[in-house]
Design an enzyme around this catalytic site. Structure first.
Site, PDB file in Angstrom:
ATOM      1  NE  ARG A   1     -25.704 -69.077  60.458  1.00 15.35           N
ATOM      2  CZ  ARG A   1     -25.748 -67.998  59.720  1.00 15.35           C
ATOM      3  NH1 ARG A   1     -25.351 -68.015  58.476  1.00 15.35           N
ATOM      4  NH2 ARG A   1     -26.170 -66.863  60.212  1.00 15.35           N
TER       5      ARG A   1
ATOM      6  CD  GLU B   1     -23.150 -69.424  56.370  1.00 17.79           C
ATOM      7  OE1 GLU B   1     -22.887 -68.275  56.014  1.00 17.79           O
ATOM      8  OE2 GLU B   1     -23.553 -69.712  57.518  1.00 17.79           O
TER       9      GLU B   1
ATOM     10  CB  SER C   1     -20.703 -94.537  51.932  1.00 23.26           C
ATOM     11  OG  SER C   1     -21.962 -95.143  52.159  1.00 23.26           O
TER      12      SER C   1
END
Length: 146
Positions: free
Chosen positions: A86, A89, A112
């Site tokens: 997820r 995703e 960073s």
């Protein structure tokens, strides 16, 4: 000690002793997310902090030393784990939008992951449901022109 073996032993000891990640973090005075990554072998603890964790969890000297070893961060992403999937995703769906917004706000550069903190907290949503809030906070590094 091999990273995978270290993870399993440390997790087993932590669960056996019923010690939370937050309690380990408090013991060493570090952010729980950083400590969780260290317990997974993706960050290292300085030897003094590793010794504190070792005492708290009842680890042997080899296991304590493993907590201070320089990590090799090459075993990710594991896309079969639903939580990690997820997160990937989210990057897949929002990554290009975040990149465009970052360019507008900061210029041409990157966030960073070295000068960086990550926090996760449980918050309550508008319907009273539990929600997961993740904050990524990294120094902005502008690309140089030459």
């Amino acid at each position: 000690m091999e990273k995978d073996a270290m993870r399993k032993v440390i997790k087993a000891q932590r669960l056996k002793k019923k010690v939370t990640i937050a309690e380990v973090a408090k013991k060493v005075g570090k952010n729980p997310t950083f400590v969780a990554a260290a317990l997974q072998g993706n960050h290292r603890l300085v030897p003094a902090d590793a010794a504190k964790v070792g005492k708290l969890l009842g680890l042997n000297s080899e296991q304590v030393a493993a907590l201070s070893a320089f990590p090799v961060r090459a075993d990710f992403p594991n896309l079969t784990d639903p939580f990690k999937y997820r997160l990937m995703e989210v990057i897949g769906v929002y990554g290009d939008s975040l990149r465009e917004m970052a360019n507008e706000m900061f210029g041409d550069g990157i966030m960073s992951a070295i000068d960086f903190t990550l926090d996760m907290e449980k918050v309550t949503g508008p319907q009273g449901e539990a929600r997961c809030k993740i904050t990524l906070n990294g120094k902005w590094l502008e690309y140089k022109t030459f």
